[in-house]
Write a protein that holds these residues in place. Structure first.
Motif, PDB file in Angstrom:
ATOM      1  N   ILE A  97       0.851  -1.189   0.000  1.00 32.90           N
ATOM      2  CA  ILE A  97       0.000   0.000   0.000  1.00 32.90           C
ATOM      3  C   ILE A  97       0.886   1.239   0.000  1.00 32.90           C
ATOM      4  O   ILE A  97       1.867   1.305   0.752  1.00 32.90           O
ATOM      5  N   ASP A  98       0.542   2.205  -0.802  1.00 35.70           N
ATOM      6  CA  ASP A  98       1.323   3.438  -0.913  1.00 35.70           C
ATOM      7  C   ASP A  98       0.891   4.433   0.168  1.00 35.70           C
ATOM      8  O   ASP A  98       0.470   5.548  -0.129  1.00 35.70           O
ATOM      9  N   ARG A  99       0.983   3.997   1.426  1.00 33.64           N
ATOM     10  CA  ARG A  99       0.630   4.846   2.554  1.00 33.64           C
ATOM     11  C   ARG A  99       1.488   4.472   3.759  1.00 33.64           C
ATOM     12  O   ARG A  99       1.870   3.307   3.907  1.00 33.64           O
ATOM     13  N   PRO A 100       1.743   5.429   4.656  1.00 32.79           N
ATOM     14  CA  PRO A 100       2.432   5.102   5.905  1.00 32.79           C
ATOM     15  C   PRO A 100       1.470   4.375   6.832  1.00 32.79           C
ATOM     16  O   PRO A 100       0.244   4.455   6.665  1.00 32.79           O
ATOM     17  N   PRO A 101       1.993   3.640   7.822  1.00 30.86           N
ATOM     18  CA  PRO A 101       1.120   2.882   8.733  1.00 30.86           C
ATOM     19  C   PRO A 101       0.056   3.736   9.408  1.00 30.86           C
ATOM     20  O   PRO A 101      -1.062   3.255   9.641  1.00 30.86           O
ATOM     21  N   SER A 102       0.363   4.989   9.695  1.00 31.69           N
ATOM     22  CA  SER A 102      -0.604   5.859  10.384  1.00 31.69           C
ATOM     23  C   SER A 102      -1.834   6.147   9.532  1.00 31.69           C
ATOM     24  O   SER A 102      -2.871   6.569  10.062  1.00 31.69           O
ATOM     25  N   GLU A 103      -1.749   5.922   8.219  1.00 34.65           N
ATOM     26  CA  GLU A 103      -2.864   6.217   7.326  1.00 34.65           C
ATOM     27  C   GLU A 103      -3.545   4.965   6.789  1.00 34.65           C
ATOM     28  O   GLU A 103      -4.415   5.047   5.915  1.00 34.65           O
ATOM     29  N   VAL A 104      -3.156   3.795   7.309  1.00 41.86           N
ATOM     30  CA  VAL A 104      -3.762   2.532   6.865  1.00 41.86           C
ATOM     31  C   VAL A 104      -4.726   2.035   7.939  1.00 41.86           C
ATOM     32  O   VAL A 104      -4.326   1.843   9.093  1.00 41.86           O
ATOM     33  N   PRO A 105      -6.010   1.842   7.605  1.00 44.95           N
ATOM     34  CA  PRO A 105      -6.967   1.345   8.600  1.00 44.95           C
ATOM     35  C   PRO A 105      -6.577  -0.046   9.088  1.00 44.95           C
ATOM     36  O   PRO A 105      -5.855  -0.780   8.402  1.00 44.95           O
ATOM     37  N   ARG A 106      -7.054  -0.410  10.237  1.00 48.62           N
ATOM     38  CA  ARG A 106      -6.789  -1.743  10.771  1.00 48.62           C
ATOM     39  C   ARG A 106      -7.328  -2.810   9.817  1.00 48.62           C
ATOM     40  O   ARG A 106      -8.215  -2.536   8.999  1.00 48.62           O
ATOM     41  N   PRO A 107      -6.817  -4.049   9.883  1.00 48.48           N
ATOM     42  CA  PRO A 107      -7.296  -5.101   8.976  1.00 48.48           C
ATOM     43  C   PRO A 107      -8.805  -5.267   9.076  1.00 48.48           C
ATOM     44  O   PRO A 107      -9.374  -5.229  10.176  1.00 48.48           O
ATOM     45  N   ALA A 109     -12.724  -7.025   8.526  1.00 47.08           N
ATOM     46  CA  ALA A 109     -13.393  -8.316   8.504  1.00 47.08           C
ATOM     47  C   ALA A 109     -13.485  -8.772   7.050  1.00 47.08           C
ATOM     48  O   ALA A 109     -13.412  -7.959   6.115  1.00 47.08           O
ATOM     49  N   VAL A 110     -13.641 -10.070   6.846  1.00 43.09           N
ATOM     50  CA  VAL A 110     -13.667 -10.621   5.487  1.00 43.09           C
ATOM     51  C   VAL A 110     -14.705  -9.924   4.622  1.00 43.09           C
ATOM     52  O   VAL A 110     -14.436  -9.567   3.476  1.00 43.09           O
ATOM     53  N   VAL A 111     -15.897  -9.682   5.168  1.00 46.99           N
ATOM     54  CA  VAL A 111     -16.967  -9.090   4.359  1.00 46.99           C
ATOM     55  C   VAL A 111     -16.656  -7.643   3.984  1.00 46.99           C
ATOM     56  O   VAL A 111     -17.224  -7.112   3.019  1.00 46.99           O
ATOM     57  N   ASP A 112     -15.762  -7.010   4.724  1.00 46.90           N
ATOM     58  CA  ASP A 112     -15.424  -5.618   4.447  1.00 46.90           C
ATOM     59  C   ASP A 112     -14.160  -5.471   3.604  1.00 46.90           C
ATOM     60  O   ASP A 112     -13.714  -4.344   3.339  1.00 46.90           O
ATOM     61  N   ALA A 113     -13.583  -6.599   3.188  1.00 46.00           N
ATOM     62  CA  ALA A 113     -12.317  -6.555   2.461  1.00 46.00           C
ATOM     63  C   ALA A 113     -12.365  -5.742   1.174  1.00 46.00           C
ATOM     64  O   ALA A 113     -11.462  -4.940   0.919  1.00 46.00           O
ATOM     65  N   PRO A 114     -13.386  -5.922   0.302  1.00 46.77           N
ATOM     66  CA  PRO A 114     -13.392  -5.152  -0.946  1.00 46.77           C
ATOM     67  C   PRO A 114     -13.323  -3.649  -0.729  1.00 46.77           C
ATOM     68  O   PRO A 114     -12.575  -2.939  -1.394  1.00 46.77           O
ATOM     69  N   ALA A 115     -14.111  -3.145   0.245  1.00 47.57           N
ATOM     70  CA  ALA A 115     -14.112  -1.709   0.515  1.00 47.57           C
ATOM     71  C   ALA A 115     -12.762  -1.265   1.077  1.00 47.57           C
ATOM     72  O   ALA A 115     -12.261  -0.187   0.746  1.00 47.57           O
ATOM     73  N   TRP A 116     -12.147  -2.095   1.925  1.00 48.43           N
ATOM     74  CA  TRP A 116     -10.846  -1.779   2.517  1.00 48.43           C
ATOM     75  C   TRP A 116      -9.773  -1.685   1.444  1.00 48.43           C
ATOM     76  O   TRP A 116      -8.967  -0.751   1.420  1.00 48.43           O
ATOM     77  N   VAL A 117      -9.762  -2.641   0.543  1.00 43.86           N
ATOM     78  CA  VAL A 117      -8.776  -2.648  -0.538  1.00 43.86           C
ATOM     79  C   VAL A 117      -8.981  -1.452  -1.456  1.00 43.86           C
ATOM     80  O   VAL A 117      -8.025  -0.783  -1.857  1.00 43.86           O
ATOM     81  N   ALA A 118     -10.234  -1.160  -1.796  1.00 46.60           N
ATOM     82  CA  ALA A 118     -10.514  -0.019  -2.668  1.00 46.60           C
ATOM     83  C   ALA A 118     -10.105   1.295  -2.003  1.00 46.60           C
ATOM     84  O   ALA A 118      -9.545   2.189  -2.655  1.00 46.60           O
ATOM     85  N   LYS A 119     -10.379   1.421  -0.724  1.00 42.89           N
ATOM     86  CA  LYS A 119     -10.076   2.652  -0.004  1.00 42.89           C
ATOM     87  C   LYS A 119      -8.572   2.898   0.089  1.00 42.89           C
ATOM     88  O   LYS A 119      -8.093   4.037  -0.041  1.00 42.89           O
ATOM     89  N   THR A 120      -7.799   1.832   0.319  1.00 40.98           N
ATOM     90  CA  THR A 120      -6.357   1.971   0.535  1.00 40.98           C
ATOM     91  C   THR A 120      -5.540   1.840  -0.747  1.00 40.98           C
ATOM     92  O   THR A 120      -4.360   2.165  -0.762  1.00 40.98           O
ATOM     93  N   GLY A 121      -6.167   1.366  -1.836  1.00 42.06           N
ATOM     94  CA  GLY A 121      -5.418   1.115  -3.065  1.00 42.06           C
ATOM     95  C   GLY A 121      -4.476  -0.063  -2.922  1.00 42.06           C
ATOM     96  O   GLY A 121      -3.425  -0.118  -3.567  1.00 42.06           O
ATOM     97  N   ALA A 122      -4.830  -1.028  -2.090  1.00 41.43           N
ATOM     98  CA  ALA A 122      -3.961  -2.171  -1.792  1.00 41.43           C
ATOM     99  C   ALA A 122      -3.802  -3.097  -2.997  1.00 41.43           C
ATOM    100  O   ALA A 122      -4.734  -3.299  -3.776  1.00 41.43           O
ATOM    101  N   VAL A 123      -2.613  -3.670  -3.122  1.00 42.06           N
ATOM    102  CA  VAL A 123      -2.298  -4.665  -4.147  1.00 42.06           C
ATOM    103  C   VAL A 123      -1.802  -5.918  -3.441  1.00 42.06           C
ATOM    104  O   VAL A 123      -1.023  -5.827  -2.482  1.00 42.06           O
TER     105      VAL A 123
END
Length: 275
Positions: A97-107, A109-123
């Motif tokens: 993720i192109d963010r420092p730890p202070s700007e990355v939400p906590r891991p 739940a499985v059902v919330d994964a798509p929104a988490w990945v989209a929000k953080t730009g995670a690969v």
């Protein structure tokens, strides 16, 4: 050989459904065009690998296996649901993720994964494990004859921070499991030892699950799967990727700062398992 991977918290938000190619992140079906190969890096992404001094060029976008077919995409008599696999094995579940730890939400739940990945730009980092549930349409039996890979783009690994959803690797193997080395000269799915490969018969009443465990230790790779099928006198190839024609994407994490979120913790902290 790539270890079978699972994740206790969440895997990359790969959920997709394909009929011809109907896909949507998170697994909810929606209409989407068949995938097309990338012709260059997206905004904010590193340029593809090229010789020193040469201008960046797109990677070879020819399929990594035979793809001759009469029918493409929407006419395929099968549906393919693509979802994360191996969720109960966390260490192999990493993101860059192109963010420092202070700007990355906590891991999430499985059902919330798509929104988490989209929000953080995670690969997906290092590993990406997906399950393909293949089911026939109508009364005819369909034979799945081959599974190939099309590499859309290869670039240097993303120079971002790595975030682990947990620690520890392991787990079992599905009946139809394939390893995929994305760093190979011509990547191709290889049947996992003790597993069963193709050909494989499916129908409306008898779906099958195929697992693909992809890995890269050296690159940032965008890729599609291509499932060859036959039914009666018809044959074809079904492209499989994410929604809106987007490819799967996996980046190496070696040498990147690695963080974890301890159980009961309140913030990301450096992982003791730096690679």
């Amino acid at each position: 050989m790539i270890a079978a991977v699972t994740a206790a918290a969440v895997l990359a938000a790969l959920g997709a459904v394909a009929t011809g190619l109907k896909t949507h992140p998170g697994g909810d079906p929606t209409s989407a065009p068949a995938p097309a190969a990338d012709t260059g890096p997206s905004a904010g992404s590193p340029a593809p690998l090229s010789p020193p001094g040469a201008a960046p060029v797109a990677a070879d976008v020819t399929p990594s296996g035979p793809t001759g077919a009469a029918d493409q995409g929407a006419s395929a008599p099968i549906t393919v649901t693509v979802r994360p696999s191996r969720r109960d094995d966390p260490e192999c579940n990493q993101y860059v993720i192109d963010r420092p730890p202070s700007e990355v939400p906590r891991p999430p739940a499985v059902v919330d994964a798509p929104a988490w990945v989209a929000k953080t730009g995670a690969v997906a980092g290092h590993y990406q494990s997906i399950g393909l549930t293949v089911q026939g349409i109508g009364s005819d039996t369909v034979v799945l004859t081959a599974l190939n890979v099309r590499i859309a783009r290869i670039a240097a690994p993303l120079a971002w921070n790595a975030y682990s959803m947990g620690e520890g690797c392991g787990g079992g193997v599905d009946v139809h499991s394939f390893d995929l080395d994305l760093d190979a000269a011509r990547p191709r799915p290889v049947v996992f030892e003790g597993s069963t490969g193709l050909p494989l018969k499916v129908s409306e009443r008898d779906p099958e699950v195929i697992e693909v465990n992809a890995e890269t230790t050296s690159h940032d790779v965008s890729w599609y799967l291509e499932l060859e099928w036959s039914s009666g006198n018809r044959t074809g190839t079904l492209p499989i990727g994410l929604g809106d024609g987007a490819p799967f994407r996996t980046s190496a994490v070696k040498g990147r700062p690695l963080y974890r979120y301890p159980t009961g913790g309140k913030a990301w902290e450096p992982s003791p398992f730096q690679k």
